[in-house]
Design a protein around this motif. Structure first.
Motif, short mmCIF file in Angstrom:
data_model
loop_
_atom_site.label_atom_id
_atom_site.label_comp_id
_atom_site.label_asym_id
_atom_site.label_seq_id
_atom_site.Cartn_x
_atom_site.Cartn_y
_atom_site.Cartn_z
N MET A 299 0.83 -1.21 0.00
CA MET A 299 0.00 0.00 0.00
C MET A 299 0.85 1.25 0.00
O MET A 299 1.81 1.35 0.77
N THR A 300 0.48 2.21 -0.81
CA THR A 300 1.01 3.56 -0.77
C THR A 300 2.53 3.58 -0.65
O THR A 300 3.11 3.98 0.35
N HIS B 230 6.20 4.96 -1.19
CA HIS B 230 6.66 6.34 -1.08
C HIS B 230 6.76 7.00 -2.46
O HIS B 230 6.38 8.16 -2.64
N SER C 249 5.94 5.96 -6.70
CA SER C 249 5.35 4.88 -7.49
C SER C 249 6.40 4.19 -8.35
O SER C 249 6.18 3.11 -8.85
N HIS D 242 -0.45 -2.80 -6.03
CA HIS D 242 -0.11 -1.61 -5.27
C HIS D 242 -1.38 -0.82 -4.98
O HIS D 242 -1.90 -0.11 -5.83
N HIS E 222 -3.78 1.95 -2.73
CA HIS E 222 -3.61 3.17 -1.96
C HIS E 222 -4.85 3.34 -1.07
O HIS E 222 -5.87 2.68 -1.28
N LEU F 7 -6.46 6.25 -0.56
CA LEU F 7 -7.06 7.56 -0.79
C LEU F 7 -8.56 7.56 -0.54
O LEU F 7 -9.11 8.47 0.07
N ASP G 220 2.52 10.25 2.91
CA ASP G 220 2.42 8.79 2.90
C ASP G 220 2.75 8.21 4.27
O ASP G 220 2.23 7.19 4.65
N CYS H 35 -2.39 10.55 6.93
CA CYS H 35 -1.29 9.78 6.33
C CYS H 35 -1.71 8.32 6.29
O CYS H 35 -2.63 7.89 6.98
N THR H 36 -1.03 7.54 5.40
CA THR H 36 -1.32 6.12 5.33
C THR H 36 -0.62 5.36 6.43
O THR H 36 -1.24 4.58 7.16
#
Lengths: 255, 255, 255, 255, 255, 255
Positions: free
Chosen positions: B122-123, B125, B127, B139, B141, B143, B160, B187-188
């Protein structure tokens, strides 16, 4: 010649024996606990040796070594030798239960993936572990160093590694029952978990505990019974021969 | 579905969402600090998922994951997916200095060497880190999860990962100078090094701190400003689709 | 299920136990002594098992197995398992002299290069040899089969392999000096070089010689003291479980 | 420069031409028919050449060569060149039937797995076989050696290899029908299966049979019609150029 | 089933024969001339076939195929088969000069690096080229399709590929000198460089030019002497058998 | 030092700076559009550099480079460095859509498969792309060359690559709205698609367009506003340091 953080004293001693400088390494830990290692001297087309025994904390030292190997390869080293005086995962050498990893093989593969072109190690727990590596391995032992220490008259208990000391204490108990009153203990890797050295030293029959410095050992003073023999001269001589292409097996009287 | 020791609560939540049992793993530490991991349920010809974010202590959790991967492969798993909600080494993504390792690439190669046939994360730093892997990567995210939480009227600072919080605090200082009196932070990966959460929460303009549970977060009570959104449902849905061969990108409205 | 030329009787017995046909293989030797092996049945997307112990002449049987593996892979088999009840090169497991190959590791790599996706073997000389393989290995032993044969009251000499028999004879000599008058001998791999079986049988204290049929054994009549126990049922059950994805370790009461 | 057991005379001749010693190799066969090869001279950082044509018994010589390659690599040779004057498996170069191995490709891969960094060979059956190797190959031919032997006035039958001789005899039969009364026969690899040399020599029209010594040939006296031309000078010159980095193709007038 | 831009008509015909949809592919060329290929349908756990003959412009079509293979693998296809009816680099199969690449082997390795798990091709220039691949290859030929077209009474000139036509014209010149007045020409790959088709058709003795559609052929009208036979049914049947695990060699009456 | 066909002028300039001859390469295109490349000078044990920016037509130049790499490796080069001043596929660095290839990673893998032992490149679009390579990369930039050209008083627009120029023109439009009347434009890779250079030059505010010669640029005369700075001296110095094992990072003031 670079040293990881596991045992800089040994690295310094090896470099002194070779008359080579110990090159600086910068270890940085980020806020998220990831490591970054910088080799702070040009590696291009050099014959690089990275010294790092897998002493506790083993996982930290292992990942640090993997990062150093990758850095040296990426920096165009001509050859990268991982000098691992104590290869701790050698004890993980078979599937004694289902669905476990044979850690000794896995770590060997990780080292090669990270960039090791060869390995120099000492006294593997089983000599079969040599076959876990897909790159050339020089496998030294410390028998000459240890043997040179004793009279030939002593009753010596020899093991490759002492961690908790439980096995040793039990063995001395058995020997006592048979009337043995004096024992000397010798091992290559003196890991000595907290308190174990004092515990063993407290056994009256134990006259002396001898180990080498493949891993950092407690400073003098913990017990007067402890003798530490340096394997730096043997490692230094092996590194010299590896670098100049001379026979390493001849070190042991083999042909 | 097995879980390493890094974040068993998340694994349990994912399993609950899927209606699948979380299978037991036994972690053992030897006297010499080496690890042994046993997957305690048959893996043969199964579609195995191993859940382990690279949360601190990162090196311990990384080596534990490598041992789990190798164990699953050696136990004849049909496929092994490393589920790494937080891939901490993604920040080590370029050579900002000479003679360092690009850790994000190295760790990707180590995971494949150890037996990962695919990765779910996930997410990242950056891509670009996706391209460090030689096996398929899904991958995700967070959001949608984060966006769903806010009104659209808030001033939100999105990052992130928050570790020390220094960057965030400095940014709020700048915003204050421009007259901003209310900020929400999202943030994730909520790593929150010791004390940092309290430190951020103490800033008056900070109304709320929102993160997901990709890594273990402090228990409720540290600060009433903290909101933790679970990404277990998103991961569970991705795992379900991976297992049954359905499109994962469709999760994000892509075609 | 195909059989190489090393031990077609064992293959036939395994197939009978499974109720599966033994598929035909054509072995051809050219004028220049090169071998050609044709698998004479469609392999496409099948779960192929190739049965070939490394019995003498070992080099012939090894190259024949490598050719069979490559043929199966090239013919689009879904999976190819090398069933090697006797992995003779397991004895070559360490560098007891400099500048030799660790044959057990080399042959493991050759099998993988040729196309083996997994290996099924019995009673490796050392359990460390398992770690020489980079593909999953199922490592059976014949302890239950051998143990089931004896009363519990016998003095049994157990070894993994008997070739010349020198070690056994010397051991019985020692036992005789201690007054032992009756010994039973058990081993998994009954190689029995020419004359050795008669030689051992001629020792008066030897009551019985028990081996399994991992390699072809002399036909009945050489000596009435010989008992051959079939490991075909154990191999057949392991193959069945491998094919259907059931636990093989559970065969041994492991979890 | 080490020689396997397949053709020590050729190796000795090559060494003599180079003024280099032929280093000793110890071949040991265990009771269970496994081989062990020890290179009895230091290989560390040396440019090692291993000479072994795949002459009958091909499988024995192939496995022996694989063990030698692995031993040299493990002993830290700088480079290992397999000198295979006769690469017998080159005839196995296509799938003329389904479910066979393309042995020429498989053996090429096995050599690389075992440690060959390059290959030196002569007169491959088809020049396409060169493309089976993933390491650099120097592919010599003996045309100059063979051509230099004949007047230009002879009717010459040229083949890469003669094993049974059936094709040659049939061809001479056809030539006889067209009134040809004198034929000379030339080949690179004189394998000559038992009796075939006498059989060909007995044909009245055959004036002479010329081969090279890529494989051991019958000693003088079998038939006075046989002439053996040594390719040792050509191989020695190629080895010298490989070692010193000079062009090998220039040997053939190529640029 | 996806098609590159080299020959969408053939792909459409194959799909029609199979009753399968031809899935859309988007090809984009950036300002810096780099290509991007998007497979516009879910590939996850599918048995993916990518159809792309290496027709001119060969380099464009090759790189496009490599990008498609990598995209399919990264998108978690269960298996990716490169269907390359015309493998143009097969003619680059040996080192006829020093210091050239054996292009047929190099391109085979590139396809595997990019993600091909298997290859389906037709009428390789030399059958040895099959051995250049490290993944399973199904190698079809169009003999039945071509043979079915002729009476058995014709004088047919058969070649694998016609590009400039020079060889063919020269051959017909020779035949004319021997009094031949009628020739039919057959080939699998009808490349026909600009003008060559008209040039061959202008030779009076040439009655008919027959090729298959492995590469795009000039539209009807260029010359009435041209007959194009479709190999789509043969390819469709092979694809069907590959997918369902049935014997492909049985298509040719082999066992 | 060999040059592909993409930019022989740059290669000549580099060779002149090094005082080394530019060795000849013969490029041949067959009737079926396949390429053949011959390196026309001995490579054996040499440190070979192959110069080829991925300028349009990119696919032609890429495949040509792959063939050169394979030829050099097969010709026994000691080391092969791909000098790629413009690595065009660096822009394909992430999965911005599902089911595309990350071309920058794929091409990196293709170069290694073909034989690159290292890569020398300039100004990658993102520094993360460095991590796509599994061999050592020297990544130069042209900042010093570009910076040295300007006074420090100029308003400079800096980009890594200009192809169509759309972004630049839009930016100048924005600057004009803010009253900017004079802009200088600088980039490393001056691709300048047809007409774009004239288009940018026609903007009155644009005083000068500065690029380097990593790719061939239009000859002088297209516009007097164009200045081309040569990066040949920087590449030559990097090549010299790579060959002699000196630090390349020191070129940039790094340690």
């Amino acid at each position: 010649m670079f040293s990881g953080s596991a045992h800089p004293e040994l690295a310094a001693e090896i470099c002194a024996a070779l008359g080579e400088p110990l090159l600086p390494v910068r270890l940085r830990r980020f806020a998220n606990d990831c490591l970054e290692v910088q080799l702070q001297s040009n590696c291009r087309e050099r014959d690089v040796f990275l010294i790092q025994p897998l002493a506790p904390p083993v996982q930290e030292h292992l990942v640090e070594l993997l990062l150093m190997l990758d850095a040296a390869r990426g920096a165009s080293a001509a050859r990268v030798t991982a000098v691992i005086p104590h290869y701790a995962y050698a004890r993980s050498d078979k599937k004694h239960m289902p669905r476990i990893s044979i850690g000794g093989r896995l770590v060997a593969d990780l080292l090669v993936t990270a960039g090791a072109s060869r390995v120099l190690t000492m006294t593997l727990h089983n000599s079969q572990v040599h076959g876990f590596f897909s790159v050339p391995v020089d496998h030294l032992h410390a028998l000459r160093e240890l043997a040179g220490h004793f009279s030939g008259q002593d009753l010596i208990v020899l093991d490759d590694e002492i961690a908790r000391g439980t096995t040793i204490i039990e063995l001395v108990d058995r020997l006592r029952e048979h009337g043995v009153t004096s024992v000397r203990i010798a091992c290559t890797h003196g890991l000595f978990a907290a308190g174990s050295l004092e515990w063993i030293a407290a056994v009256p029959e134990v006259q002396e505990i001898v180990c080498t410095n493949t891993v950092p050992v407690p400073s003098a003073g913990v017990t007067p019974k402890l003798t530490v023999i340096s394997i730096a001269p043997a490692l230094a001589e092996a590194i010299r021969r590896i670098h100049w292409g001379e026979s390493v097996s001849a070190l042991f009287g083999q042909h």
